[in-house]
Design an enzyme around this catalytic site. Structure first.
Site, short mmCIF file in Angstrom:
data_model
loop_
_atom_site.label_atom_id
_atom_site.label_comp_id
_atom_site.label_asym_id
_atom_site.label_seq_id
_atom_site.Cartn_x
_atom_site.Cartn_y
_atom_site.Cartn_z
N HIS A 1 -58.95 45.77 -64.39
CA HIS A 1 -59.87 45.10 -63.46
C HIS A 1 -61.01 46.05 -63.07
O HIS A 1 -61.22 46.36 -61.91
CB HIS A 1 -59.05 44.68 -62.24
N GLU B 1 -64.06 42.72 -66.37
CA GLU B 1 -62.67 43.10 -66.60
C GLU B 1 -62.20 42.71 -68.00
O GLU B 1 -62.61 41.69 -68.53
CB GLU B 1 -61.80 42.41 -65.55
O1 TA6 Z 1 -60.92 39.44 -60.77
C1 TA6 Z 1 -61.49 38.63 -59.86
C2 TA6 Z 1 -60.50 38.28 -58.77
O2 TA6 Z 1 -59.39 37.64 -59.32
C3 TA6 Z 1 -61.17 37.48 -57.68
O3 TA6 Z 1 -60.66 36.19 -57.59
C4 TA6 Z 1 -60.96 38.30 -56.41
O4 TA6 Z 1 -59.88 37.86 -55.71
C5 TA6 Z 1 -60.76 39.68 -56.98
O5 TA6 Z 1 -60.03 39.49 -58.15
C6 TA6 Z 1 -60.15 40.71 -56.06
O6 TA6 Z 1 -58.83 40.48 -55.83
P1 TA6 Z 1 -58.04 41.42 -54.77
O7 TA6 Z 1 -56.63 40.92 -54.78
O8 TA6 Z 1 -58.15 42.83 -55.27
O9 TA6 Z 1 -58.71 41.25 -53.46
#
Ligand code: TA6
Length: 291
Positions: A159, A263
């Site tokens: 990510h 990502e």
């Molecule tokens: O990768 C994008 C995502 O899935 C968004 O939906 C947002 O929630 C982000 O990840 C961050 O997630 P987190 O659990 O780290 O706040």
């Protein structure tokens, strides 16, 4: 292991040094020939990479909290074995268990390609091996073996948060021909845009069956961040925009413009199905050059 024990077992003076950070989290500081990097054992979480003579490439929020069991805001969280909310059990943590788990450090080595750290984790039914190479490029390889006696499936993502000059000025290419799930409009499946992506509002898009390469073009800093991948069929693009960022204590309204997540993963329809005993290996290689 304590930082002192890690230094005596794996430390490389002036190249890889372990230290205890806030709240007892252990981090490795990496430096070689002007390149610097940083990784926390919690989550095997890369939090910094800066090639020699370049600006930082990996973004970590200035408000990130470093507390046992809490995900670090920024860097490259390792998402496994589910992406987003757990499919059936809302009590389970968002984005799986790997990013808040304490990984085992297995090896540290230097080679022509850079400084490599190898880590492992064994969540139920799986054995994960993660190789992080800090050098002129950042190379991340996640191998997943199914240790159960039956076939299994999982989602995974690296990510990555990238540091950029201004999210409203960057362009992302390489996704033009891929359809995507738009999480900002009820998980709607959208057709390929047919053009490079520019962000002008909250963006949370899961691209499916993406080709092995994308580029973040940053005219403000006159550079490109080039992401090459293998065995990763999905790409996720995210920026919360100011309103949602302001509501996130570990991000804040002053941090959203300088980051974009692009990502690498296998999620949703691209989840991995693995026979018992088999291994799947996903890799991403990040480089920067003058745009
Ligand atoms: O990768 C994008 C995502 O899935 C968004 O939906 C947002 O929630 C982000 O990840 C961050 O997630 P987190 O659990 O780290 O706040």
């Amino acid at each position: 292991m304590s930082a002192a024990e890690l230094n005596s077992k794996f430390g490389l003076a002036g190249v890889v040094e372990f230290a205890e950070a806030e709240h007892g989290l252990i981090k490795a500081a990496v430096s070689r020939a002007g390149m610097t990097g940083e990784l926390y054992l919690q989550g095997a979480h890369v939090t910094a990479w800066q090639p020699a003579g370049a600006r930082p490439v990996i973004f970590t929020s200035s408000r990130a909290v470093f507390v046992p069991g809490k995900a670090i805001r920024g860097g490259v969280p390792v998402i496994f074995p589910w992406f987003g909310p757990h499919p059936t059990d809302p009590a389970q943590p968002q984005h799986g268990v790997a990013r808040t788990a304490e990984w085992e450090l297995d090896a540290v080595e230097q080679s022509a390609e850079g400084v490599a750290l190898e880590l492992s984790l064994s969540p139920d039914g799986f054995a994960l091996r993660y190789r992080v190479v800090f050098g002129e490029e950042l190379r991340l390889t996640l191998a997943v073996r199914n240790t159960s006696s039956s076939a299994a499936s999982f989602e995974e993502a690296l990510h990555s948060y990238f540091a950029i000059s201004d999210v409203e000025r960057v362009t992302i290419s390489g996704l033009e021909d891929s359809s995507f799930i738009d999480k900002t409009v009820g998980m709607q499946l959208c057709p390929p845009a047919g053009a490079p992506l520019m962000l002008s509002k909250e963006t949370d898009q899961v691209y499916l069956n993406t080709p092995d390469g994308r580029v973040v073009h940053d005219p403000g800093w006159g550079r490109r961040i080039v992401v090459s991948t293998s065995a990763a069929a999905s790409t996720i693009v995210w920026n919360p925009w100011p309103e949602k960022a302001a509501a996130m204590a570990d991000l804040g309204a002053d941090n959203w413009r300088g980051m974009v997540c692009v990502e690498t993963g296998n999620v949703a329809d691209n989840r991995v199905h693995l026979p018992s005993g088999a291994t799947h290996e996903m890799m991403t290689r990040i480089t920067v050059d003058a745009g």
